[in-house]
Design an enzyme around this catalytic site. Structure first.
Site, PDB file in Angstrom:
ATOM      1  N   ALA A  67       0.856  -1.183   0.000  1.00  0.00           N
ATOM      2  CA  ALA A  67       0.000   0.000   0.000  1.00  0.00           C
ATOM      3  C   ALA A  67       0.895   1.237   0.000  1.00  0.00           C
ATOM      4  O   ALA A  67       2.044   1.177   0.446  1.00  0.00           O
ATOM      5  CB  ALA A  67      -0.887  -0.018   1.238  1.00  0.00           C
ATOM      6  N   GLY A 110       0.592  -5.140   0.825  1.00  0.00           N
ATOM      7  CA  GLY A 110      -0.576  -5.221  -0.052  1.00  0.00           C
ATOM      8  C   GLY A 110      -0.237  -5.846  -1.403  1.00  0.00           C
ATOM      9  O   GLY A 110      -1.104  -6.427  -2.055  1.00  0.00           O
ATOM     10  N   GLU A 113      -0.397  -9.421  -0.865  1.00  0.00           N
ATOM     11  CA  GLU A 113      -1.821  -9.750  -0.658  1.00  0.00           C
ATOM     12  C   GLU A 113      -2.583  -9.725  -1.986  1.00  0.00           C
ATOM     13  O   GLU A 113      -3.463 -10.552  -2.214  1.00  0.00           O
ATOM     14  CB  GLU A 113      -2.430  -8.768   0.357  1.00  0.00           C
ATOM     15  CG  GLU A 113      -1.885  -9.029   1.757  1.00  0.00           C
ATOM     16  CD  GLU A 113      -2.203  -7.915   2.754  1.00  0.00           C
ATOM     17  OE1 GLU A 113      -2.095  -6.732   2.380  1.00  0.00           O
ATOM     18  OE2 GLU A 113      -2.555  -8.231   3.908  1.00  0.00           O
ATOM     19  N   GLU A 133       4.609  -5.147   7.097  1.00  0.00           N
ATOM     20  CA  GLU A 133       3.825  -4.124   7.800  1.00  0.00           C
ATOM     21  C   GLU A 133       4.266  -3.959   9.245  1.00  0.00           C
ATOM     22  O   GLU A 133       4.190  -2.871   9.813  1.00  0.00           O
ATOM     23  CB  GLU A 133       2.332  -4.478   7.769  1.00  0.00           C
ATOM     24  CG  GLU A 133       1.677  -4.379   6.395  1.00  0.00           C
ATOM     25  CD  GLU A 133       1.703  -5.672   5.610  1.00  0.00           C
ATOM     26  OE1 GLU A 133       2.557  -6.545   5.900  1.00  0.00           O
ATOM     27  OE2 GLU A 133       0.880  -5.824   4.695  1.00  0.00           O
TER      28      GLU A 133
HETATM   29  C1  HXC Z   1       5.034   4.406  -1.054  1.00  0.00           C
HETATM   30  C2  HXC Z   1       6.985   3.475  -1.822  1.00  0.00           C
HETATM   31  C3  HXC Z   1       6.619   2.218  -1.291  1.00  0.00           C
HETATM   32  C4  HXC Z   1       5.371   2.113  -0.626  1.00  0.00           C
HETATM   33  C5  HXC Z   1       8.544   2.016  -2.227  1.00  0.00           C
HETATM   34  N1  HXC Z   1       8.188   3.304  -2.384  1.00  0.00           N
HETATM   35  N2  HXC Z   1       7.614   1.347  -1.563  1.00  0.00           N
HETATM   36  N3  HXC Z   1       6.194   4.552  -1.692  1.00  0.00           N
HETATM   37  N4  HXC Z   1       4.618   3.235  -0.540  1.00  0.00           N
HETATM   38  N5  HXC Z   1       4.898   0.967  -0.149  1.00  0.00           N
HETATM   39  C6  HXC Z   1       8.933   4.372  -3.042  1.00  0.00           C
HETATM   40  C7  HXC Z   1      10.101   4.844  -2.213  1.00  0.00           C
HETATM   41  O1  HXC Z   1       9.670   5.767  -1.257  1.00  0.00           O
HETATM   42  C8  HXC Z   1      10.974   5.448  -3.270  1.00  0.00           C
HETATM   43  O2  HXC Z   1      10.466   6.713  -3.628  1.00  0.00           O
HETATM   44  C9  HXC Z   1      10.748   4.550  -4.473  1.00  0.00           C
HETATM   45  O3  HXC Z   1       9.505   3.888  -4.239  1.00  0.00           O
HETATM   46  C10 HXC Z   1      11.825   3.500  -4.627  1.00  0.00           C
HETATM   47  O4  HXC Z   1      11.966   2.811  -3.402  1.00  0.00           O
HETATM   48  P1  HXC Z   1      13.374   2.611  -2.643  1.00  0.00           P
HETATM   49  O5  HXC Z   1      13.075   2.349  -1.220  1.00  0.00           O
HETATM   50  O6  HXC Z   1      14.293   3.726  -2.948  1.00  0.00           O
HETATM   51  O7  HXC Z   1      13.891   1.300  -3.374  1.00  0.00           O
HETATM   52  P2  HXC Z   1      14.831   0.142  -2.787  1.00  0.00           P
HETATM   53  O8  HXC Z   1      15.973   0.733  -2.009  1.00  0.00           O
HETATM   54  O9  HXC Z   1      15.138  -0.744  -3.958  1.00  0.00           O
HETATM   55  O10 HXC Z   1      13.930  -0.638  -1.728  1.00  0.00           O
HETATM   56  C11 HXC Z   1      12.834  -1.360  -2.170  1.00  0.00           C
HETATM   57  C12 HXC Z   1      11.927  -1.775  -0.979  1.00  0.00           C
HETATM   58  C13 HXC Z   1      11.554  -0.517  -0.139  1.00  0.00           C
HETATM   59  C14 HXC Z   1      12.645  -2.792  -0.114  1.00  0.00           C
HETATM   60  C15 HXC Z   1      10.695  -2.437  -1.582  1.00  0.00           C
HETATM   61  O11 HXC Z   1      11.073   0.503  -1.027  1.00  0.00           O
HETATM   62  C16 HXC Z   1      10.513  -0.773   0.889  1.00  0.00           C
HETATM   63  O12 HXC Z   1      10.785  -1.334   1.944  1.00  0.00           O
HETATM   64  N6  HXC Z   1       9.264  -0.334   0.583  1.00  0.00           N
HETATM   65  C17 HXC Z   1       8.166  -0.452   1.546  1.00  0.00           C
HETATM   66  C18 HXC Z   1       7.660  -1.869   1.619  1.00  0.00           C
HETATM   67  C19 HXC Z   1       6.554  -1.993   2.618  1.00  0.00           C
HETATM   68  O13 HXC Z   1       6.749  -1.703   3.815  1.00  0.00           O
HETATM   69  N7  HXC Z   1       5.391  -2.404   2.175  1.00  0.00           N
HETATM   70  C20 HXC Z   1       4.197  -2.536   3.046  1.00  0.00           C
HETATM   71  C21 HXC Z   1       3.386  -1.263   2.981  1.00  0.00           C
HETATM   72  S1  HXC Z   1       2.036  -1.326   4.096  1.00  0.00           S
HETATM   73  P3  HXC Z   1      11.368   8.045  -3.444  1.00  0.00           P
HETATM   74  O14 HXC Z   1      10.479   9.137  -3.947  1.00  0.00           O
HETATM   75  O15 HXC Z   1      11.688   8.119  -1.999  1.00  0.00           O
HETATM   76  O16 HXC Z   1      12.567   7.806  -4.297  1.00  0.00           O
HETATM   77  C22 HXC Z   1       0.892  -2.278   3.317  1.00  0.00           C
HETATM   78  C23 HXC Z   1      -0.414  -2.480   4.060  1.00  0.00           C
HETATM   79  C24 HXC Z   1      -1.318  -3.380   3.275  1.00  0.00           C
HETATM   80  O17 HXC Z   1       1.089  -2.752   2.258  1.00  0.00           O
HETATM   81  C25 HXC Z   1      -2.719  -2.988   3.367  1.00  0.00           C
HETATM   82  C26 HXC Z   1      -3.541  -3.507   2.212  1.00  0.00           C
HETATM   83  C27 HXC Z   1      -3.601  -2.610   1.010  1.00  0.00           C
END
Ligand code: HXC
Length: 259
Positions: A67, A110, A113, A133
């Site tokens: 998400a 997400g 999921e 998460e």
């Molecule tokens: C918003 C995101 C994002 C996310 C990545 N980005 N994941 N933006 N929401 N979930 C953005 C980063 O901010 C960054 O933008 C760009 O994408 C590239 O990501 P990087 O982190 O620079 O890339 P990398 O170093 O290769 O790392 C990849 C990654 C990391 C390991 C996937 O991005 C990460 O940990 N992302 C979050 C993963 C996460 O926690 N997902 C769960 C979300 S909660 P900028 O502008 O900064 O360059 C969820 C709840 C579910 O999903 C509910 C149901 C819908």
């Protein structure tokens, strides 16, 4: 109106449509707009007779990194309740046609999921699945504690959900989360191949069989068996059943029309 966050490829093969998530800079983070577009696209494709199977993919680097954290970060509980973003997921779940997730790179939160909401997952060697998460101070909210547990079992699900650890494509295959692994340059092609195989079957039988398999997840064995039998009998009302069995007897390939 043209969607902003997805690309819809109508016929990537006969009877096969492809929805591509298209926020590459944000690793296909699932903002509300993107989820709404997926929901709308699926509604249209599900009703389209020229489509029998639907593939959902991201790109090589990411299926979806979850998400959109930036969109969610400032929300209150009441915002979450009012926006009720998971209601979109209920609609996606109602898609009758088979959904295949073609996953390369990150399928997190997400994103994982969404892949699990699909009926099958074809993964590239670089695919990584995770429910991180917990590292954000929350927990999975769209099936991560339920579908993941049913797919991989309690031990691995607990570890993934409580630590946020990503698993590799090989681990996911061993655990039963995905169907197959292919080299990264072939992941979409392989998903299309699988989709074509299913699209060649009777679309009525396919839909009813999908419905029956899914029934196994939320019914007792007795109820599920009853449901299966009802669908089996019902298919004898279709021309496709006559065609399928006649073709076998005549030693030819059946031509299914979805009637
Ligand atoms: C918003 C995101 C994002 C996310 C990545 N980005 N994941 N933006 N929401 N979930 C953005 C980063 O901010 C960054 O933008 C760009 O994408 C590239 O990501 P990087 O982190 O620079 O890339 P990398 O170093 O290769 O790392 C990849 C990654 C990391 C390991 C996937 O991005 C990460 O940990 N992302 C979050 C993963 C996460 O926690 N997902 C769960 C979300 S909660 P900028 O502008 O900064 O360059 C969820 C709840 C579910 O999903 C509910 C149901 C819908």
């Amino acid at each position: 109106m043209q969607p902003e966050y997805i690309i819809i490829h109508q016929q990537v093969a006969p009877y096969v449509a492809h929805i591509q998530l298209n926020r590459p800079k944000e690793l296909n983070a699932l903002n509300l707009g993107l989820m709404t577009e997926i929901k709308e696209a699926l509604k249209v494709l599900d009703a389209d007779e020229s489509v029998r199977v639907i593939i959902i993919s991201g790109n090589e680097k990411a299926f979806a990194a979850g998400a959109d954290i930036k969109q969610m970060a400032g929300r209150t509980a009441m915002d979450m309740y009012t926006i009720d973003q998971f209601s979109t997921w209920d609609t996606i779940k109602k898609t009758k046609k088979p959904l295949i997730a073609a996953v390369s790179g990150f399928a997190l939160g997400g994103g994982c999921e969404l892949a699990m909401l699909c009926d099958m997952i074809v993964a590239s060697e670089t695919a990584r699945f995770g429910q991180p998460e917990i590292k954000l101070g929350v927990m999975p909210g769209a099936g991560g504690t339920q579908r993941l547990t049913r797919a991989v079992g309690k031990a691995m699900a607990m570890e993934m959900v409580l630590t946020g650890r990503f698993i590799t494509a090989v681990e996911a295959l061993q655990a039963g989360l995905i169907n197959r692994i292919v080299p990264v340059e072939l992941f979409l092609q392989e998903a299309i191949k699988l989709a074509e195989e299913i699209a060649a079957q009777s679309p009525l039988a396919v839909k009813m069989a999908k419905e029956a398999v899914l029934k196994a997840f939320d019914s007792s064995l007795e109820e599920g068996l009853h449901f299966e039998r009802k669908n089996f009998y019902l298919l004898f009302a279709s021309e496709d059943q006559k065609e399928g069995m006649q073709a076998f007897i005549e030693k030819r390939t059946p031509v299914f029309k979805g009637k």
